[in-house]
Design an enzyme around this catalytic site. Structure first.
Site: not given
Ligand code: PGA
Length: 249
Positions: A11, A97, A167, A233-234
């Site tokens: 991100k 997003e 997701e 993500g995170g």
């Molecule tokens: P997350 O994000 O692992 O931080 O929940 C996943 C993503 O949006 O691809």
């Protein structure tokens, strides 16, 4: 055989030098990761630098988005062909997003899909329902419509290059993960839906789970027959966590 894949969606995080360090750590720590394709998706500004760090390794490079047009007067946009020139082979498309904050519609995504194939990028195409849709038991219908309006329009040859990421929007960045049963149920549904259009080719499609996936829950998610890996993500911002997830098959 479809591929097992763990992809990191950074991100809008890391400075360029942090991104270089993170990718170098991933290359180093992934030397004993076997049978899993690793992909990292840093911001556009990092792509060439990260490509240098990944060269000769088994970790591939992805962008997080691409323009819907080929070239021209589109201030602020980055074309798929420019992304490919950096050494990237993949591009995330349709992340919730982007759908939510940047108004990406199925129509935009159809154009972006075309640009990816023309530019030689394989899309990591995201689908997923919102919390109210899950609570209203509409998640199957929502996912099916998302696929029918986009991926269903592809030629069979292009479809063969697509990676799907399921997701659930309510699980992204929230610490709430789909249960392994919920993930398997939807992944099997996605595969069945894809098979209605593309037949046996859907058996070769990697379907990744994304949404608060971490080293503690990856194993139980990946143990399911239709969960072929994760879009992270995170937890992809820490090399130890990312590699631990890659070792969770
Ligand atoms: P997350 O994000 O692992 O931080 O929940 C996943 C993503 O949006 O691809």
């Amino acid at each position: 055989m479809r591929k097992k894949i763990v992809a990191g969606n950074w991100k809008m995080n890391t400075s360029i030098s942090e991104g270089e360090r993170l990718s170098a750590e991933i290359v180093e720590k992934s030397k004993d990761v076997d049978g899993v394709l690793l992909i990292v998706a840093p911001p556009f500004t990092h792509l060439t630098k990260v490509a240098d760090k990944l060269r000769g390794s088994r970790t591939a490079l992805s962008a997080q988005n691409c323009a819907a047009e080929t070239s021209g007067a589109y201030t602020g946009e980055v074309a798929a062909s420019m992304i490919a020139e950096t050494g990237a082979a993949y591009c995330i498309l349709g992340h919730s997003e982007r759908r939510e904050y940047y108004g990406e519609t199925d129509e935009t995504l159809n154009k972006k899909l075309r640009q990816c194939f023309a530019g030689n990028l394989s899309p990591i195409f995201c689908v997923g329902e919102k919390l109210a849709e899950r609570e209203g038991n509409r998640h199957f219908e929502v996912i099916k419509t998302q696929l029918q309006n986009t991926v269903f329009n592809l030629e069979e040859e292009d479809f063969g290059k697509v990676i799907i990421a399921y997701e659930p929007v309510w699980a992204i960045g929230t610490g709430k993960t789909a249960t392994p049963e919920q993930a398997q149920e939807i992944h099997a549904f996605i595969r069945k839906t894809l098979a209605e259009k593309f037949g046996a080719k859907a058996c070769e499609t990697s379907i990744l789970y994304g949404g608060s996936c971490n080293p503690a829950n990856a194993k139980s998610l990946f143990a399911n027959g239709d969960v072929d890996g994760g879009l992270i993500g995170g937890a992809s911002l820490k090399s130890d966590d990312f590699i631990a997830i890659a070792k969770s098959f």
